[in-house]
Design a protein around this motif. Structure first.
Motif, PDB file in Angstrom:
ATOM      1  N   THR A  62      16.319  18.863   4.746  1.00  0.00           N
ATOM      2  CA  THR A  62      15.607  17.633   5.104  1.00  0.00           C
ATOM      3  C   THR A  62      15.093  17.688   6.532  1.00  0.00           C
ATOM      4  OG1 THR A  62      17.035  16.412   3.571  1.00  0.00           O
ATOM      5  CG2 THR A  62      15.757  15.121   5.141  1.00  0.00           C
TER       6      THR A  62
ATOM      7  N   ALA B 298      17.984  12.532   2.437  1.00  0.00           N
ATOM      8  CA  ALA B 298      16.572  12.558   2.035  1.00  0.00           C
ATOM      9  C   ALA B 298      16.177  11.257   1.349  1.00  0.00           C
ATOM     10  CB  ALA B 298      16.315  13.747   1.113  1.00  0.00           C
TER      11      ALA B 298
ATOM     12  N   ILE C 172      10.167  16.335  -0.100  1.00  0.00           N
ATOM     13  CA  ILE C 172      11.362  15.982  -0.879  1.00  0.00           C
ATOM     14  C   ILE C 172      11.126  16.256  -2.360  1.00  0.00           C
ATOM     15  CG2 ILE C 172      12.870  14.081  -1.572  1.00  0.00           C
ATOM     16  CD1 ILE C 172      12.370  12.839   1.179  1.00  0.00           C
TER      17      ILE C 172
END
Length: 393
Positions: free
Chosen positions: A120, A369, A327
């Motif tokens: 992330t 995330a 993501i």
């Protein structure tokens, strides 16, 4: 208190429902898997604990808006690199070697794998790279696109270098998938992308050919030891490696195949699957709930990805759009690789199934995330078509 109803409306309840469903699936799968008798630990209780920690992480990350994440992105990226270097430099009493990989810190709460958070951190850094580049170069040319590609690649391969030093191929592949996702959505011309992807695909096929047909060439010129090819051999022909590297795959295929359409039912497992609560939890689900259960799990991931795509399209901040794209790339690769390796579509790597496999670091990294996605929805929902920067809490 007057702002409380507005805050409730801005909260992402759809994502909450999706994560709750993942929580239920994870609890059912881990409870069944841990009854195999391989371990004496209660992984279900630990997974519930990590979900509580993940919820706390979300409650913190939602407090920051996109402007703050953009400003913090390089600090988080640098912090991630320090953690990766720290794992390599730490003594084995603090960072032990497990299954040939030196990737974990031992803490009072359990083992923590820094690379799960670096994923992330990298997404935030790459999002900053793309947005700053596009702000600086308003007129696109092949030269500016090549420069963007170079910056994205350098930013990605620095953490990959340290992760490969940890002997963690699976996480390195995840970072590469994130890079590929950014290359595809950042607007780089296909005049650059097509030759690079074609060359990469051809090189991958050539390497697999050498591994299968001429491994001595790789041993002689690249000094690659033959035992490292076992995963490829086991993937292509698990029956001839049933007592070694092909054991996990054969057990997984047997479990999923025996589940048929509707499965054997909760707790009615017959196939012993090592590490069934972690990397091979999809095999457990496939045996107990069959094709229907596996399809529901995959459908749940499609629902999550659809929601992330919708979030990326709804926001008016390019930085947020790229964060969502990163993501999406990370989760899509995780799911495709994990499910694929259980049914012999892909070689086996140590990549867990997001939100379902047992693992504190993986779950906390994914929740971090998701916390950023919550933040995007919370701070931008009320002005998706305006030019305002953010809303204050």
């Amino acid at each position: 208190m007057d702002n409380f109803p507005k805050k409730v409306d801005r909260f992402d309840w759809t994502l909450t429902l999706i994560l709750f469903l993942f929580f239920l699936v994870s609890c059912l799968g881990i409870y069944s898997a841990q009854t195999a008798g391989q371990y004496d630990e209660n992984f279900l209780v630990k997974q519930i604990f990590w979900y509580v920690v993940g919820a706390a992480i979300i409650s913190i990350t939602i407090l920051f808006d996109s402007f703050q994440y953009k400003r913090l992105s390089w600090y988080l990226y640098g912090f991630g690199l320090i953690l990766l270097i720290g794992v390599l430099a730490a003594p084995e009493s603090i960072a032990p070697i497990r299954n040939g990989a030196k990737s974990w810190f031992i803490t009072p709460l359990g083992s923590i794998q820094p690379s799960e958070f670096v994923k992330t951190f990298l997404i935030l850094a790459l999002s900053t790279v793309v947005t700053q580049h596009q702000e600086k170069y308003l007129k696109k040319t092949v030269k500016t696109d090549f420069w963007l590609l170079l910056k994205l690649s350098i930013t990605t391969f620095v953490p990959i270098f340290f992760i490969m030093k940890q002997n963690d191929l699976g996480t390195s592949l995840v970072l590469l998938s994130i890079l590929v996702g950014f290359i595809l959505v950042s607007g780089i011309t296909w005049k650059i992308i097509l030759p690079i992807f074609s060359t990469g695909a051809s090189l991958a096929v050539f390497i697999i050919y050498l591994v299968v047909q001429r491994p001595e060439i790789l041993e002689k010129y690249l000094h690659v030891q033959e035992y490292k090819f076992n995963r490829i051999y086991a993937w292509l022909d698990p029956f001839n490696h049933s007592s070694s590297s092909g054991y996990h795959l054969l057990k997984s295929l047997s479990a999923i195949g025996s589940g048929l359409i509707t499965g054997k039912g909760f707790g009615n497992r017959e196939v012993y699957i090592p590490e069934g609560h972690t990397d091979f939890i999809f095999s457990v689900i496939g045996e107990e709930y069959g094709f229907v259960g596996g399809s529901i799990v995959i459908g749940l991931f499609f629902l999550l990805i659809y929601h992330l795509i919708k979030t990326a399209l709804d926001t008016n901040d390019p930085f947020n759009t790229y964060v969502c794209a990163g993501i999406i790339s990370m989760i899509t690769f995780h799911v495709f690789q994990n499910v694929g390796m259980t049914i012999q579509v892909l070689p086996i790597t140590g990549i867990p199934l997001p939100f379902i496999s047992y693992g504190g670091s993986s779950l906390m990294g994914n929740m971090f995330a998701m916390g950023i996605v919550y933040s995007i929805r919370f701070h931008h929902r009320n002005y998706m078509f305006s030019s305002s920067r953010s809303l204050s809490i």
